[in-house]
Design a protein around this motif. Structure first.
Motif, PDB file in Angstrom:
ATOM      1  N   LEU A   1       0.839  -1.201   0.000  1.00  0.00           N
ATOM      2  CA  LEU A   1       0.000   0.000   0.000  1.00  0.00           C
ATOM      3  C   LEU A   1       0.876   1.255   0.000  1.00  0.00           C
ATOM      4  CD1 LEU A   1      -2.779  -0.991   2.544  1.00  0.00           C
ATOM      5  CD2 LEU A   1      -2.833  -1.154   0.056  1.00  0.00           C
ATOM      6  N   VAL A   2       1.930   1.246   0.779  1.00  0.00           N
ATOM      7  CA  VAL A   2       2.902   2.343   0.812  1.00  0.00           C
ATOM      8  C   VAL A   2       4.273   1.730   0.568  1.00  0.00           C
ATOM      9  CG1 VAL A   2       3.945   4.178   2.169  1.00  0.00           C
ATOM     10  CG2 VAL A   2       1.512   3.695   2.410  1.00  0.00           C
ATOM     11  N   LYS A   3       4.931   2.158  -0.492  1.00  0.00           N
ATOM     12  CA  LYS A   3       6.248   1.636  -0.829  1.00  0.00           C
ATOM     13  C   LYS A   3       7.343   2.437  -0.131  1.00  0.00           C
ATOM     14  CE  LYS A   3       4.793  -0.083  -5.360  1.00  0.00           C
ATOM     15  NZ  LYS A   3       5.055  -0.101  -6.815  1.00  0.00           N
ATOM     16  N   ILE A   4       8.520   1.827  -0.038  1.00  0.00           N
ATOM     17  CA  ILE A   4       9.636   2.543   0.586  1.00  0.00           C
ATOM     18  C   ILE A   4      10.055   3.704  -0.314  1.00  0.00           C
ATOM     19  CG2 ILE A   4      10.416   0.481   1.817  1.00  0.00           C
ATOM     20  CD1 ILE A   4      12.594   0.118  -0.248  1.00  0.00           C
ATOM     21  N   GLN A   5      10.510   4.792   0.313  1.00  0.00           N
ATOM     22  CA  GLN A   5      10.866   6.012  -0.398  1.00  0.00           C
ATOM     23  C   GLN A   5      12.362   6.281  -0.279  1.00  0.00           C
ATOM     24  OE1 GLN A   5       8.482   7.636  -2.158  1.00  0.00           O
ATOM     25  NE2 GLN A   5       7.033   6.068  -1.460  1.00  0.00           N
TER      26      GLN A   5
ATOM     27  N   ALA B   1       8.520   7.104   5.287  1.00  0.00           N
ATOM     28  CA  ALA B   1       7.587   7.155   4.164  1.00  0.00           C
ATOM     29  C   ALA B   1       7.027   8.545   3.937  1.00  0.00           C
ATOM     30  CB  ALA B   1       6.444   6.169   4.393  1.00  0.00           C
ATOM     31  N   GLY B   2       7.118   9.425   4.939  1.00  0.00           N
ATOM     32  CA  GLY B   2       6.588  10.775   4.770  1.00  0.00           C
ATOM     33  C   GLY B   2       5.088  10.872   4.955  1.00  0.00           C
ATOM     34  N   VAL B   3       4.418   9.788   5.342  1.00  0.00           N
ATOM     35  CA  VAL B   3       2.975   9.791   5.587  1.00  0.00           C
ATOM     36  C   VAL B   3       2.718   9.082   6.909  1.00  0.00           C
ATOM     37  CG1 VAL B   3       2.353   9.874   3.143  1.00  0.00           C
ATOM     38  CG2 VAL B   3       2.688   7.666   4.246  1.00  0.00           C
ATOM     39  N   ASP B   4       1.487   9.178   7.377  1.00  0.00           N
ATOM     40  CA  ASP B   4       1.093   8.556   8.633  1.00  0.00           C
ATOM     41  C   ASP B   4       0.815   7.080   8.370  1.00  0.00           C
ATOM     42  OD1 ASP B   4       0.203   7.819  11.088  1.00  0.00           O
ATOM     43  OD2 ASP B   4      -1.352   9.371  11.268  1.00  0.00           O
ATOM     44  N   LEU B   5       1.829   6.243   8.580  1.00  0.00           N
ATOM     45  CA  LEU B   5       1.659   4.823   8.297  1.00  0.00           C
ATOM     46  C   LEU B   5       0.663   4.171   9.242  1.00  0.00           C
ATOM     47  CD1 LEU B   5       5.336   3.691   7.573  1.00  0.00           C
ATOM     48  CD2 LEU B   5       3.648   4.594   6.019  1.00  0.00           C
TER      49      LEU B   5
ATOM     50  N   GLN C   1      -4.195   1.248  10.111  1.00  0.00           N
ATOM     51  CA  GLN C   1      -5.471   1.088  10.810  1.00  0.00           C
ATOM     52  C   GLN C   1      -6.637   1.046   9.826  1.00  0.00           C
ATOM     53  OE1 GLN C   1      -5.512   4.318  13.602  1.00  0.00           O
ATOM     54  NE2 GLN C   1      -4.166   3.280  15.073  1.00  0.00           N
ATOM     55  N   GLU C   2      -6.590   1.935   8.826  1.00  0.00           N
ATOM     56  CA  GLU C   2      -7.648   1.943   7.813  1.00  0.00           C
ATOM     57  C   GLU C   2      -7.700   0.617   7.068  1.00  0.00           C
ATOM     58  OE1 GLU C   2      -8.850   4.467   3.773  1.00  0.00           O
ATOM     59  OE2 GLU C   2      -7.264   5.172   5.114  1.00  0.00           O
ATOM     60  N   GLN C   3      -6.509   0.059   6.729  1.00  0.00           N
ATOM     61  CA  GLN C   3      -6.491  -1.223   6.038  1.00  0.00           C
ATOM     62  C   GLN C   3      -6.979  -2.337   6.946  1.00  0.00           C
ATOM     63  OE1 GLN C   3      -6.006  -1.715   2.944  1.00  0.00           O
ATOM     64  NE2 GLN C   3      -6.012  -3.951   2.926  1.00  0.00           N
ATOM     65  N   ALA C   4      -6.613  -2.289   8.236  1.00  0.00           N
ATOM     66  CA  ALA C   4      -7.089  -3.310   9.172  1.00  0.00           C
ATOM     67  C   ALA C   4      -8.605  -3.273   9.293  1.00  0.00           C
ATOM     68  CB  ALA C   4      -6.435  -3.113  10.539  1.00  0.00           C
ATOM     69  N   VAL C   5      -9.153  -2.034   9.339  1.00  0.00           N
ATOM     70  CA  VAL C   5     -10.619  -1.905   9.394  1.00  0.00           C
ATOM     71  C   VAL C   5     -11.248  -2.472   8.129  1.00  0.00           C
ATOM     72  CG1 VAL C   5     -12.511  -0.233   9.415  1.00  0.00           C
ATOM     73  CG2 VAL C   5     -10.565   0.072  10.953  1.00  0.00           C
ATOM     74  N   LYS C   6     -10.620  -2.202   7.003  1.00  0.00           N
ATOM     75  CA  LYS C   6     -11.134  -2.736   5.736  1.00  0.00           C
ATOM     76  C   LYS C   6     -11.100  -4.254   5.729  1.00  0.00           C
ATOM     77  CE  LYS C   6     -10.354  -2.545   0.737  1.00  0.00           C
ATOM     78  NZ  LYS C   6      -9.499  -2.015  -0.349  1.00  0.00           N
ATOM     79  N   ASN C   7      -9.977  -4.829   6.196  1.00  0.00           N
ATOM     80  CA  ASN C   7      -9.899  -6.293   6.249  1.00  0.00           C
ATOM     81  C   ASN C   7     -10.947  -6.863   7.185  1.00  0.00           C
ATOM     82  OD1 ASN C   7      -7.716  -6.131   4.510  1.00  0.00           O
ATOM     83  ND2 ASN C   7      -6.182  -6.297   6.121  1.00  0.00           N
ATOM     84  N   THR C   8     -11.152  -6.170   8.323  1.00  0.00           N
ATOM     85  CA  THR C   8     -12.179  -6.625   9.266  1.00  0.00           C
ATOM     86  C   THR C   8     -13.558  -6.530   8.642  1.00  0.00           C
ATOM     87  OG1 THR C   8     -10.794  -5.871  11.100  1.00  0.00           O
ATOM     88  CG2 THR C   8     -13.109  -6.293  11.575  1.00  0.00           C
ATOM     89  N   ALA C   9     -13.796  -5.436   7.907  1.00  0.00           N
ATOM     90  CA  ALA C   9     -15.100  -5.262   7.262  1.00  0.00           C
ATOM     91  C   ALA C   9     -15.335  -6.365   6.236  1.00  0.00           C
ATOM     92  CB  ALA C   9     -15.180  -3.890   6.598  1.00  0.00           C
TER      93      ALA C   9
END
Length: 1283
Positions: free
Chosen positions: A337-341, A441-445, A450-458
């Motif tokens: 989802l987020v690649k190394i920079q 990564a320069g973003v809030d990993l 957490q968003e991906q975990a919620v998606k997987n849970t959903a």
């Protein structure tokens, strides 16, 4: 599973098989070996003529495995003289059919090609290439394997082998079932056994769990039998098999698996299968085929490139018809989802790469410079609790760490650069370790994870909702069903909820009647034990049969209304098809509602309880209706006593243990309405530690940066004790700079080479099923403080004071700042001067020692007991306001030429009270508006004059100048007058010409004269006051004139004059040129004596004397006493010479030479002087003539030498002979006089040879040979160099 599919013919090794007819030749047949392996050469003649050769292969054809229908070809390069004839053949068949076989020759590449379009399985064979000429023949074999599409390997084997060998035919069948084939009842998947044979013992448990095998003893027994049988089969073809490494994805993105194998016959065929189907691979074609085999010694490495999800499967390697290795390739479905920079880090910082995955992944591969990285002293690898965030930390980066880093998860990967920037600190000072981290990564990993975990849970919840909807539909159907008889309730076989009616039969044990129906109405047969009759219904109304024991009659309903049977007992067989209360109630799943058609159900069942000793414990079961029930412990019914309280509150049933003890441990269950809920109660204690140990642990640990910090916590050994170390609410893992040791009775934590970032709260957490206790400590890491907080604020700046203010350091290094140090540097100087110290409670400083108009730079350091911080540096700060110097005088032109204009000017009348550092000069070209600076402000002109060289000849310029002080450049002066860049008018002058030249006749002459004149002069050349000949070349350029005579002769001698004339004046210069050659010898020589003891030597002049006025003579003489010639007179310009000291009784001889600038002539010899004509002749016998001439002889021979290696060696001998002999040195009969490794001399017959450092190759026989016209002499010796 799968079956292997291929058609492969038997191969014929090199040199085997029938030999093609028509190429044999009668006569000599000499077998020879080629430099190319596998090529056999037969030579027809004993001796091959010079310039001729037999055929040979420089590149032989390559074996090929190819799929049916593809284009196959072989290539070969041959040599030989005469040109060989190349033909092709095969072992089993001919190649005359041109529709199948085409022979070609490429004249450009000199390659012989054998092509087969649309290759067929029957064309698989051993092919031969023949190259023949009149002197011999070369033969090479090559194998073609054809993989037949859709053809079973077992079928191919049955065609090749005799029918009688039925057992071997069966062995060649694939043991792996195709994916679409069904297993028989109770059969274990053959893939399990194939993987198990090649697996390590540590992997047995995971394989059994994956394939559902539970009988460990049965597995081991069967495995040992299969291994023994497999080893016997492998022994036919393999001597040794070891180091079986399963398939894994490497840093290069290719999947590889390896094995070490020694084949009995190197020609044995090796096959590769995927899921039972043969796949082609290549040893030579490289990237053109997906699968490849690399053989290095006894190591065989199979590689799969360009990975895709469909590359997953079971890979097997066979040698002939025997399997040697099986490995399962699993590809997880995960993406980034987020690649190394890209990360830019300073030296001695920590660099961070981090990424986020779409699915939880335990451990990804980190790769740096194509090498896998592991956690250790250099690298830290972190994984978040949800296993979505993965992080690589490169500690204390150096310049060698820069490069490409990659993260690999399954077959997905991403990469980025690490750029390391040099730390330009103070020269000669070691750079200190930094506590900062670069990259990321320069973003809030965390948010993304957490968003991906919620998606997987959903996604999982959506699936659960679908299951729940099906459950409700099944429950509604069950409620409305009219058949309530006991037989209808118990009989589930034949239920068809999805109209499939398919029956699935599993293995059964003798006497069992064990059936189940899946959610499609299919009956599934599971394992059962003799006498059992055990049924269950799954969440879609289907009956599932679990394991049961003899005599059991046990029903259960799972959380979705299904029956799930399991239990143990020793009774006889029962009937589970009746719904009554005669048997034990069905157990429930804790916390899930369970019911039947009567309407009663358990809304919330019992849960296992871990109770603390001496504390209250409570079990609660809630029914759907108000119904009475009973509590049991270990099968015995319970009632309210002093230690236990049983309470019913409507549908809620509670059992309370007031004070838990060991006697309360057991299995409790609650029965009501024909249903049972069961739970286990365990009584125990919290983890136990000593209070003193806990107190000692709580004390802070203080260390300095770079030191180690450690903690130890003893505790009482307990079962199921989990120990965690936590730092700042994050669990610590073993690896990198952290070392964790967990023993039975204690645990230790070690931080290696602590940094400031390691400081914080340290916790140890001891956890068991009864609870958790924690111990808290703190790590304090002492270091020098960070730099003071900037930027520096200038509170005041006047002509006498500069006041500064700064902020305290963000990081005090773990101990308070004691003071600040202030340093100052004046701009333009290199020395930093310490101005003073400031107390820690003050962050201002007033510098009163400043000079108005000067620029200053300040450095501020923070100091604590551990050291001094890095500096906080200010910008350039001026004392007071800017004061500029006044306007200088306008520049005046001193002189001008086409390349330079010289200027000077007057200083300004008002310098503002500040010293002038220099001047800035600008120019402007006529007809332009742009002023161009000739020097920057930072490089002022320190004098009041300047030579402007950046000018264009003929252009007009004007100039202006400004004064520069510490405040900068002031106002510009008025411009100068326009001046043209050109030379002033001047009379021609010559620059250092040569006035005399001597040239050898026949050579060319070039007379070059440089001059200066303005305007350019007219040039004229004269010879002896006459114009020069037209054959003489005159070349005139700016400032230079040349006279060239291509080929001179004596008549070209004379005086050459150059004349330069312009409107200002005229100048001339003479050059004398003498063309001459080596002189001819003088004429006849005469001797005359007028005075006793003196002889007048006279001679005729040389013919060149009149042509060369610089010619002169030299006289040489020798007498009978010396027999040597010596010069007695030189530079004689007349034709006579008087020889003195002429002794009577001696003979004298004279030689006369003519000499000039080109050299010396041959001599003219005089007659012999010294015969006494007045003496009366005496008749006596003629004396015997004495001759000194003799052949060479050795006076002192060579001696033997044995010097050590590397030492010097000196060898000498003495030789005599007349005339002087020529001496040569020889080593092993090879002359070494010209070899630079030997220093050879000959001084008056003493012959020497010197070696600076002897080498082993200097050993041998040394010989000295002396030769003259009368003979030869030689001597020899040996030199032995010791090691």
């Amino acid at each position: 599973m799968w079956k292997k599919k291929a058609k492969v013919t038997d191969q014929t090794a090199t040199g085997q098989g029938p030999v093609s007819d028509g190429f044999e030749k009668e006569g000599v047949g000499i077998k020879k070996r080629s430099k190319v392996p596998g090529v056999m050469i037969t030579q027809y003649v004993e001796e091959i003529p010079d310039g001729k050769s037999h055929p040979d292969f420089t590149r032989k054809p390559i074996a090929l495995t190819i799929q049916e229908g593809k284009f196959a070809f072989f290539k070969a390069l041959v040599i030989g003289d005469p040109e060989p004839t190349v033909t092709w053949g095969r072992n089993n068949g001919d190649v005359s059919d041109t529709s199948k076989y085409v022979t070609k020759y490429d004249t450009a590449t000199r390659e012989h090609l054998f092509e087969m379009a649309n290759v067929k399985p029957e064309q698989a064979d051993t092919y031969k290439c023949f190259a023949a000429n009149e002197f011999g023949r070369a033969v090479v074999t090559v194998v073609l394997n054809v993989i037949e599409v859709g053809f079973k390997k077992a079928q191919a084997d049955s065609q090749v082998q005799p029918v009688a060998d039925f057992k071997s035919v069966l062995k060649r069948k694939s043991k792996i079932r195709p994916k679409m084939e069904k297993k028989e009842d109770g059969e274990i998947d053959p893939k399990f056994w194939e993987l198990l044979i090649s697996a390590e013992k540590k992997d047995y448990e995971s394989l059994m769990l994956e394939f559902g095998v539970t009988d460990f003893r049965f597995m081991l027994k069967t495995l040992n039998e299969m291994k023994k049988e497999r080893e016997e089969e492998q022994a036919q073809f393999i001597e040794n098999l070891a180091n079986l490494k399963p398939i894994e994805v490497g840093p290069d993105g290719c999947a590889t698996f390896t094995l070490d194998m020694d084949l009995i016959e190197q020609s044995s065929r090796i096959f590769l299968y995927k899921d039972g189907v043969m796949i082609p691979y290549s040893k030579e074609l490289g990237d053109t085929i997906k699968h490849s085999l690399k053989i290095v010694g006894r190591k065989y490495q199979f590689s799969i490139r360009d990975l895709f999800p469909d590359d997953a499967g079971l890979y097997q390697v066979d040698v002939e018809d025997v399997n040697v290795f099986s490995t399962d390739f699993k590809i997880p479905m995960v993406d980034f989802l987020v690649k190394i920079q890209e990360c830019k880090a300073m030296e001695r910082e920590d660099a961070v790469f981090e990424c986020v995955l779409s699915q939880p992944f335990g451990k990804i591969m980190w790769v740096g410079k194509n090498l896998p990285l592991e956690a250790g002293d250099k690298y830290d690898i972190e994984v978040s609790e949800d296993k979505l965030i993965h992080r690589l930390i490169i500690k204390d980066v150096a310049m060698v760490d820069k490069g490409i880093y990659a993260a690999v998860a399954g077959i997905k990967s991403c990469n980025a650069f690490l750029v390391v920037e040099a730390d330009k600190g103070e020269l000669g000072k070691k750079k200190q370790r930094k506590t900062t981290r670069a990259g990321g990564a320069g973003v809030d990993l965390t948010a993304i994870a957490q968003e991906q975990a919620v998606k997987n849970t959903a996604d999982r919840e959506v699936l659960m909702e679908k299951v729940k909807a099906i459950k409700n539909e099944r429950a509604a159907n069950a409620t409305t069903a009219p058949d309530t008889s006991a037989e209808a309730k118990a009989k589930v076989k034949g239920v068809d909820n999805s109209q499939t009616g398919a029956t699935k039969q599993g293995p059964a044990v003798k006497g069992s009647d064990h059936k189940s129906v899946d959610n499609e109405g299919a009956t599934k047969q599971g394992p059962a034990v003799k006498g059992s009759d055990h049924k269950s219904v799954d969440n879609e109304g289907a009956t599932k049969q679990g394991p049961a024991v003899k005599g059991s009659d046990h029903k259960s309903v799972d959380n979705e209304g299904d029956f799930d049977g399991s239990g143990e007992g020793d009774g006889g067989s029962g009937n589970s098809g009746q719904s009554n209360n005669e048997g034990p109630p069905a157990p429930t799943v804790p916390g899930q509602p369970v019911g039947d058609s009567t309407g009663y159900s358990i809304k919330s069942g019992l849960s296992d309880l871990f109770a603390l000793r001496g504390k209250k414990g409570e079990l609660v079961c809630e029914m759907s209706h108000d119904v009475d029930g009973a509590w049991f412990k270990d099968g015995e019914k319970l009632s309210t006593t002093g230690g236990i309280a049983i309470v019913k509150n409507g549908t809620r049933h509670t059992l309370t243990i007031h004070k838990s003890s060991e006697d309360d441990t057991g299995v409790y269950h609650f029965e009501a309405g024909g249903f049972k809920s069961e739970a286990k109660v365990t009584v125990g204690e919290l983890p136990s530690v000593d209070a003193d140990d806990l107190h000692r642990f709580s004390k802070p640990v203080t260390v300095k940066v770079g030191q180690n910090a450690s903690w130890k916590m003893p505790y009482t050994p307990q079962d199921n004790l989990e120990v965690k170390w936590i730092k700042d609410d994050k669990e610590l893992k073993d690896g990198g700079g952290v070392k964790l040791v967990k023993e039975v009775n204690h645990s230790r934590l070690l931080f290696r080479e602590c940094l400031r970032s390691d400081a914080g709260e340290i916790k140890i957490q001891l956890k068991n099923p009864f609870g958790t206790i924690e111990g808290t400590s703190r790590l304090i890491v002492l270091d020098k403080p960070g730099p003071p907080e900037g930027p520096v604020e200038i509170l005041e700046t006047t002509s006498t004071v500069i006041e500064l203010q700064w902020g305290a350091p963000k990081d005090d290094g773990g101990s308070p700042v004691t003071n600040y140090i202030i340093e100052r540097q004046q701009l333009g100087q290199t020395i930093w001067k310490k101005m003073g110290d400031v107390a820690a409670d003050k962050t201002t400083y007033r510098d009163r020692n400043v000079v108005h108009g000067k620029l200053y730079i300040y450095k501020i350091y923070a100091v604590n007991p551990e050291g001094t911080s890095d500096a906080l540096q200010t910008e350039e700060t001026m004392a007071g306001v800017l004061i500029f110097a006044g306007r200088p005088g306008a520049p005046k032109v001193v002189s001008a030429s086409k390349t330079c204009i010289n200027l000077k000017w007057e200083p300004p009348e008002d310098d503002g009270g500040i010293k002038i550092d220099g001047y800035q000069l600008e120019k402007r070209k006529k007809d332009t508006a742009q002023w161009i600076a000739l020097n920057p402000v930072t490089e002022p002109i320190e004098v009041l004059e300047y030579a402007v060289k950046d000018v264009v000849e003929g252009a007009e310029y004007e100039f202006r100048v400004s004064a520069i002080n510490v405040s900068g450049a002031g106002e510009f002066s008025l411009p100068s007058v326009m001046v043209t860049a050109k030379n002033p008018n001047m009379r021609p002058t010559f620059k250092d010409p040569e006035d005399f030249m001597v040239i050898r006749a026949g050579n060319s002459v070039r007379i070059k004269v440089l001059y200066e004149a303005e305007p350019p002069p007219e040039i004229t050349w004269m010879k002896d006051n006459e114009p020069v000949s037209s054959f003489i070349q005159i070349i005139n350029t700016e400032g230079c004139s040349q006279l060239v005579i291509p080929s001179t002769k004596r008549s070209d001698s004379g005086n050459y004059t150059i004349v330069a004339k312009n409107k200002v004046g005229e100048a001339s210069f003479d050059i004398e040129v003498l063309v001459t050659d080596e002189p001819k010898p003088p004429g006849a020589v005469e001797l005359e004596q007028i005075v006793h003891g003196k002889v007048i030597v006279s001679w005729e002049a040389s013919p060149d004397q009149e042509l060369d006025n610089r010619l002169y003579y030299m006289v040489a003489e020798h007498d009978s006493s010396t027999r040597m010639w010596h010069t007695v007179a030189d530079r004689i310009f007349d034709n006579s010479y008087t020889a003195n000291n002429i002794m009577p009784g001696r003979e004298y001889h004279f030689k006369i030479y003519a000499k000039n600038d080109m050299g010396m002539s041959d001599p003219s010899m005089s007659p012999t002087w010294g015969i006494n004509s007045n003496r009366i002749p005496i008749n006596i016998n003629t004396p015997v003539e004495v001759s000194f001439e003799k052949p060479p002889s050795v006076l002192v021979p060579l001696k033997m030498h044995s010097p050590p290696k590397g030492f010097q060696m000196y060898m000498t001998c003495a030789i005599r002979g007349c005339p002087t002999p020529s001496v040569t040195w020889h080593l092993n009969n090879v002359c070494i006089n010209g070899d630079s490794n030997y220093y050879i001399t000959n001084s008056y017959g003493v012959c020497s040879m010197y070696i600076l450092r002897v080498r082993p190759k200097d050993s041998g026989e040394y010989k000295v040979v002396a030769v003259n016209s009368f003979g030869k002499a030689e001597c020899s010796t040996k030199l032995v160099v010791k090691d």
